[in-house]
Design an enzyme around this catalytic site. Structure first.
Site, PDB file in Angstrom:
ATOM      1  N   CYS A   1     -36.209  -8.466  15.727  1.00 27.93           N
ATOM      2  CA  CYS A   1     -35.594  -7.460  16.859  1.00 27.93           C
ATOM      3  C   CYS A   1     -36.331  -6.261  17.311  1.00 27.93           C
ATOM      4  CB  CYS A   1     -34.381  -7.227  16.486  1.00 27.93           C
ATOM      5  SG  CYS A   1     -34.126  -6.137  14.927  1.00 27.93           S
TER       6      CYS A   1
ATOM      7  N   CYS B   1     -22.446   6.962  31.050  1.00 24.91           N
ATOM      8  CA  CYS B   1     -23.116   5.969  29.953  1.00 24.91           C
ATOM      9  C   CYS B   1     -24.169   5.772  30.510  1.00 24.91           C
ATOM     10  CB  CYS B   1     -21.956   5.093  29.828  1.00 24.91           C
ATOM     11  SG  CYS B   1     -22.663   3.875  28.355  1.00 24.91           S
TER      12      CYS B   1
END
EC number: 2.1.1.189
Length: 389
Positions: free
Chosen positions: A348, A20
């Site tokens: 964001c 990952c």
């Protein structure tokens, strides 16, 4: 307040094994991560900052692990041996139930949900063969009482009965699972959810609470994934807005109302606009619980609202909290024409924030603060206060 920034490196087995790569900077000390993000923000906003005009406040941080309140798990493997996690870069099915970002009780529940899928005999969806049923398991945690919202994303209705048969045992073991639903996503595409939501519990929303403000989460409503830092983000917005003592306030892209409800008082007329009807429903419930009467929340596109007849009464202050794409040139123009005392922009994506600032006329930056809601990644939240020239 910020957590003490410790110059340590988190050790993640998933990352070390190459399984990952989501936390691409997890091997970089936190202090160094914050320095890089702060430098990027200052460089992006440099063209809009007059000498000594804007104050860049110190970054706000939280814990580096066990902070995340939402898990999005791809369901892989087979019905007799399901895997909740991701497909690794090498094509391997990897369980992420022990991901360091999740609190320990959430990790434990994710392992139990793996067992649940196996016991219920629900076949995971196979993308390569376009067969199977269970595509995703989505789990959201509330920090108030450690309660959960659990969603099963299915290809069809065929496995709902399997879930319903196995559910009583799970809920008896985990009474903190407060909301359970099934989402039907029949399309063979990388789409997280479909249009149909079927509730399997009487409760349909999860309660969260930041700074004594009740907020509610429904399956399709957006909610910040880092509660510790999000609470500080909302509290900072409340303090900055209070300095202007506005009598009227707009909260555009308001979601479940986090910013507007933090800034509202019984004397402030608050209008909240959000395209997602579920989020608007949650915001209205919160306003009612808070005893706020001069409030209206509407399920509309924020740009369309600002350009329509509903926008006839101009507010003293406008809050915008857009998705990553920013607010766009058309809404920038509308905000400039409304000429409120101030505009509070929560972003964001600092790149689109900078792009939008090019189109907002007649304002200057006075305060900027970085909120590190997404440790170990390139992403972060920014709060920027723009004041009328």
């Amino acid at each position: 307040m910020s957590a003490v920034i410790v110059n340590t490196v988190e050790q993640c087995g998933y990352f070390n094994r190459g399984q990952c790569q989501s936390c691409r900077h997890i091997q970089v000390p936190m202090a160094q991560q914050l320095m890089a993000k702060s430098l990027e923000l200052q460089q992006l906003l440099k063209p809009f900052v007059a000498p000594s005009a804007a104050i860049f406040y110190p970054p706000v941080t939280g814990e580096a692990t066990a902070f995340r309140n939402k898990a999005k798990m791809v369901v892989l493997g087979a019905a007799h041996a399901p895997v909740l996690g991701i497909v690794s870069p090498s094509g391997e099915a990897v369980s992420l139930c022990d991901c360091l970002l999740y609190p320990s009780d959430m990790q434990k529940l994710l392992h139990r949900l793996t067992q649940f899928v196996q016991q219920a005999g629900i076949p995971p969806y196979r993308v390569d063969k376009a067969k199977g049923e269970l595509k995703f398991i989505l789990l959201t945690r509330s920090q108030v009482r450690g309660e959960y919202l659990l969603r099963f994303v299915l290809r069809s209705h065929n496995s709902i009965e399997r879930i319903e048969r196995a559910l009583p045992t799970l809920l008896a073991e985990y009474p903190q699972i407060n909301v359970v639903s099934v989402n039907i996503q029949p399309i063979h595409m990388a789409i997280l959810e479909g249009g149909e939501e079927i509730f399997l519990t009487e409760n349909t929303r999860l309660e969260e609470r930041f700074n004594d403000v009740p907020l509610f989460i429904r399956p399709k409503s957006f909610f910040q994934t880092n509660p510790q830092v999000a609470a500080q983000l909302y509290q900072t917005a409340r303090e900055w807005v209070a300095e202007f003592a506005p009598k009227s306030l707009w909260d555009l892209f308001c979601g479940v109302g986090g910013f507007g409800l933090h800034c509202a008082t019984k004397d402030i007329a608050l209008t909240g606009i959000e395209i997602e009807a579920e989020a608007i429903s949650c915001a209205q419930i919160s306003a009612n619980l808070m005893g706020l009467e001069k409030v209206q929340f509407m399920a509309l596109d924020s740009t369309d609202f600002a350009q329509g007849k509903n926008a006839a009464d101009k507010p003293d202050l406008i809050i915008v909290n857009p998705p990553r794409r920013g607010i766009g040139e058309a809404l920038c123009q509308s905000l400039s024409e409304f000429a409120p005392k101030a505009i509070l922009y929560s972003s964001c994506n600092p790149k689109t924030l900078a792009k939008d600032l090019e189109h907002i006329q007649g304002y200057h930056l006075t305060k900027v603060q970085l909120f590190d809601l997404f440790p170990h990644t390139d992403h972060f939240e920014v709060l920027a206060m723009l004041v009328k020239d």
